[in-house]
Write a protein that holds these residues in place. Structure first.
Motif, PDB file in Angstrom:
ATOM      1  N   LEU A  67     -14.895   0.926 -39.056  1.00 12.72           N
ATOM      2  CA  LEU A  67     -15.325   0.822 -40.480  1.00 12.72           C
ATOM      3  C   LEU A  67     -15.895   2.580 -41.036  1.00 12.72           C
ATOM      4  O   LEU A  67     -15.111   3.018 -41.440  1.00 12.72           O
ATOM      5  CB  LEU A  67     -16.416  -0.201 -40.581  1.00 12.72           C
ATOM      6  CG  LEU A  67     -16.432  -1.436 -40.465  1.00 12.72           C
ATOM      7  CD1 LEU A  67     -17.577  -2.585 -41.110  1.00 12.72           C
ATOM      8  CD2 LEU A  67     -15.253  -1.962 -41.192  1.00 12.72           C
ATOM      9  N   LEU A  68     -16.850   3.007 -39.822  1.00 12.57           N
ATOM     10  CA  LEU A  68     -17.404   3.851 -40.109  1.00 12.57           C
ATOM     11  C   LEU A  68     -16.043   4.781 -39.807  1.00 12.57           C
ATOM     12  O   LEU A  68     -15.915   6.109 -41.104  1.00 12.57           O
ATOM     13  CB  LEU A  68     -18.448   4.368 -38.759  1.00 12.57           C
ATOM     14  CG  LEU A  68     -18.634   5.636 -39.437  1.00 12.57           C
ATOM     15  CD1 LEU A  68     -19.613   5.741 -40.062  1.00 12.57           C
ATOM     16  CD2 LEU A  68     -19.344   5.749 -37.655  1.00 12.57           C
ATOM     17  N   VAL A  69     -15.695   4.923 -39.681  1.00 17.59           N
ATOM     18  CA  VAL A  69     -14.436   5.925 -38.927  1.00 17.59           C
ATOM     19  C   VAL A  69     -13.785   5.716 -40.566  1.00 17.59           C
ATOM     20  O   VAL A  69     -13.223   6.444 -40.516  1.00 17.59           O
ATOM     21  CB  VAL A  69     -13.526   6.331 -37.993  1.00 17.59           C
ATOM     22  CG1 VAL A  69     -12.074   7.031 -37.906  1.00 17.59           C
ATOM     23  CG2 VAL A  69     -14.416   5.966 -36.519  1.00 17.59           C
ATOM     24  N   GLY A  70     -12.945   4.971 -40.576  1.00 16.51           N
ATOM     25  CA  GLY A  70     -12.458   3.799 -41.427  1.00 16.51           C
ATOM     26  C   GLY A  70     -12.075   4.875 -43.182  1.00 16.51           C
ATOM     27  O   GLY A  70     -12.288   5.305 -43.786  1.00 16.51           O
ATOM     28  N   ALA A  71     -14.377   4.833 -43.650  1.00 18.57           N
ATOM     29  CA  ALA A  71     -14.483   5.024 -44.415  1.00 18.57           C
ATOM     30  C   ALA A  71     -14.990   6.745 -44.513  1.00 18.57           C
ATOM     31  O   ALA A  71     -14.809   7.141 -45.816  1.00 18.57           O
ATOM     32  CB  ALA A  71     -16.133   4.602 -44.311  1.00 18.57           C
ATOM     33  N   MET A  72     -14.869   7.373 -43.737  1.00 18.39           N
ATOM     34  CA  MET A  72     -14.712   9.047 -43.313  1.00 18.39           C
ATOM     35  C   MET A  72     -13.939   8.945 -44.148  1.00 18.39           C
ATOM     36  O   MET A  72     -13.815  10.531 -44.920  1.00 18.39           O
ATOM     37  CB  MET A  72     -15.485   9.104 -41.988  1.00 18.39           C
ATOM     38  CG  MET A  72     -17.088   8.925 -41.969  1.00 18.39           C
ATOM     39  SD  MET A  72     -17.166   9.740 -39.689  1.00 18.39           S
ATOM     40  CE  MET A  72     -17.722  11.647 -40.528  1.00 18.39           C
ATOM     41  N   GLN A  73     -12.742   8.506 -43.978  1.00 21.66           N
ATOM     42  CA  GLN A  73     -11.358   9.038 -43.912  1.00 21.66           C
ATOM     43  C   GLN A  73     -11.227   8.931 -45.841  1.00 21.66           C
ATOM     44  O   GLN A  73     -10.973  10.117 -46.249  1.00 21.66           O
ATOM     45  CB  GLN A  73     -10.282   8.519 -43.181  1.00 21.66           C
ATOM     46  CG  GLN A  73      -9.995   9.389 -41.667  1.00 21.66           C
ATOM     47  CD  GLN A  73      -8.730   8.370 -41.082  1.00 21.66           C
ATOM     48  OE1 GLN A  73      -8.757   7.354 -40.848  1.00 21.66           O
ATOM     49  NE2 GLN A  73      -7.606   8.915 -40.882  1.00 21.66           N
ATOM     50  N   VAL A  74     -11.943   7.663 -46.089  1.00 17.06           N
ATOM     51  CA  VAL A  74     -11.636   7.660 -47.261  1.00 17.06           C
ATOM     52  C   VAL A  74     -12.436   8.457 -48.186  1.00 17.06           C
ATOM     53  O   VAL A  74     -11.455   9.044 -49.271  1.00 17.06           O
ATOM     54  CB  VAL A  74     -12.529   5.550 -47.690  1.00 17.06           C
ATOM     55  CG1 VAL A  74     -12.097   5.985 -49.055  1.00 17.06           C
ATOM     56  CG2 VAL A  74     -10.960   4.966 -46.340  1.00 17.06           C
ATOM     57  N   THR A  75     -13.479   8.950 -47.401  1.00 22.27           N
ATOM     58  CA  THR A  75     -14.598   9.669 -48.994  1.00 22.27           C
ATOM     59  C   THR A  75     -14.147  11.487 -47.984  1.00 22.27           C
ATOM     60  O   THR A  75     -14.326  12.481 -48.806  1.00 22.27           O
ATOM     61  CB  THR A  75     -15.702   9.852 -48.421  1.00 22.27           C
ATOM     62  OG1 THR A  75     -16.293   9.770 -46.756  1.00 22.27           O
ATOM     63  CG2 THR A  75     -16.446   8.093 -48.758  1.00 22.27           C
ATOM     64  N   GLY A  76     -13.412  11.759 -47.122  1.00 23.40           N
ATOM     65  CA  GLY A  76     -12.734  13.069 -47.070  1.00 23.40           C
ATOM     66  C   GLY A  76     -13.894  13.565 -46.532  1.00 23.40           C
ATOM     67  O   GLY A  76     -13.563  14.887 -46.326  1.00 23.40           O
TER      68      GLY A  76
END
Length: 217
Positions: A31-40
């Motif tokens: 979830l953390l990696v996915g959120a970091m990708q989404v937020t750039g």
């Protein structure tokens, strides 16, 4: 206000039980990696950034089987962590139901990691087909020489490289480190430069020359 039931509390306790901690942590990291990708907050690390020198061998076959190279590496990691965490929790629950106690993590973690690779490969190939622009193509990084790159972070000077973004012939973006090929140049953020050679992990470049020209906007 909703009140947590005993079943909800038992489920939370099971998820954070010591035998499930590694698998729960994998899901949280996903979830953390996915959120970091989404937020750039992190750039796309792709499998193409791994040098492709040498002939195709066993390691390349294993990477292809696992789906590495089909999608950007961070996306592959998100898929793997999701499957690893989900399978791990499921296997621990099944083991507890069959034997009355959870499995030892020294055994369950490697079994789950291996078991998660085939579905990860399948999922990565499906995602790569649904979103063709995400598919990566492994290339020799020397093939980036002769292409234009854009300085993305910092100011590059001789001996002080800055991060830049370059798109290869397949349309795949790479994050590289660039510095001027001569001591009298410097590259600013947003400047486009021509990559002229590679020395280890550092690319040498010349300015395209139009960054400091007046613009008629």
């Amino acid at each position: 206000m909703a009140v947590a039931t005993r079943q909800d509390i038992a489920m939370v306790d099971q998820i954070f039980a010591p035998e499930n901690a590694i698998f729960s942590a994998a899901l949280l990291l996903m979830l953390l990696v996915g959120a970091m990708q989404v937020t750039g907050l992190v750039g796309d690390l792709d499998a193409a950034d791994l040098d492709a020198d040498g002939d195709v061998g066993l390691a390349d076959a294993v990477l292809a089987w696992a789906g590495i190279g089909r999608v950007p590496l961070l996306m592959w990691l998100v898929i793997f962590l999701a499957l690893f965490g989900g399978l791990g929790l499921g296997l621990q629950q099944l083991t507890t139901a069959l034997t009355g106690s959870p499995g030892d993590n020294f055994l369950m973690v490697p079994i789950t990691a291996v078991a998660a690779l085939p579905p990860t490969g399948v999922a990565a190939r499906l995602v790569g087909r649904i979103f063709p622009s995400l598919e990566t193509t492994a290339i020799d990084r020397d093939e980036l020489v002769g292409l234009y790159a854009e300085i993305s972070i910092g100011t590059a000077r001789a001996g002080n490289p800055a991060r830049a973004r370059v798109v290869d012939a397949h349309g795949q973006a790479h994050q590289i480190m660039v510095e001027p090929d001569t001591d009298d140049q410097k590259f600013e953020t947003g400047e486009t430069v021509l990559l002229v050679k590679r020395e280890g992990e550092i690319f040498k470049a010349y300015s395209r020359g139009d960054f400091y020209l007046p613009r008629l906007d």
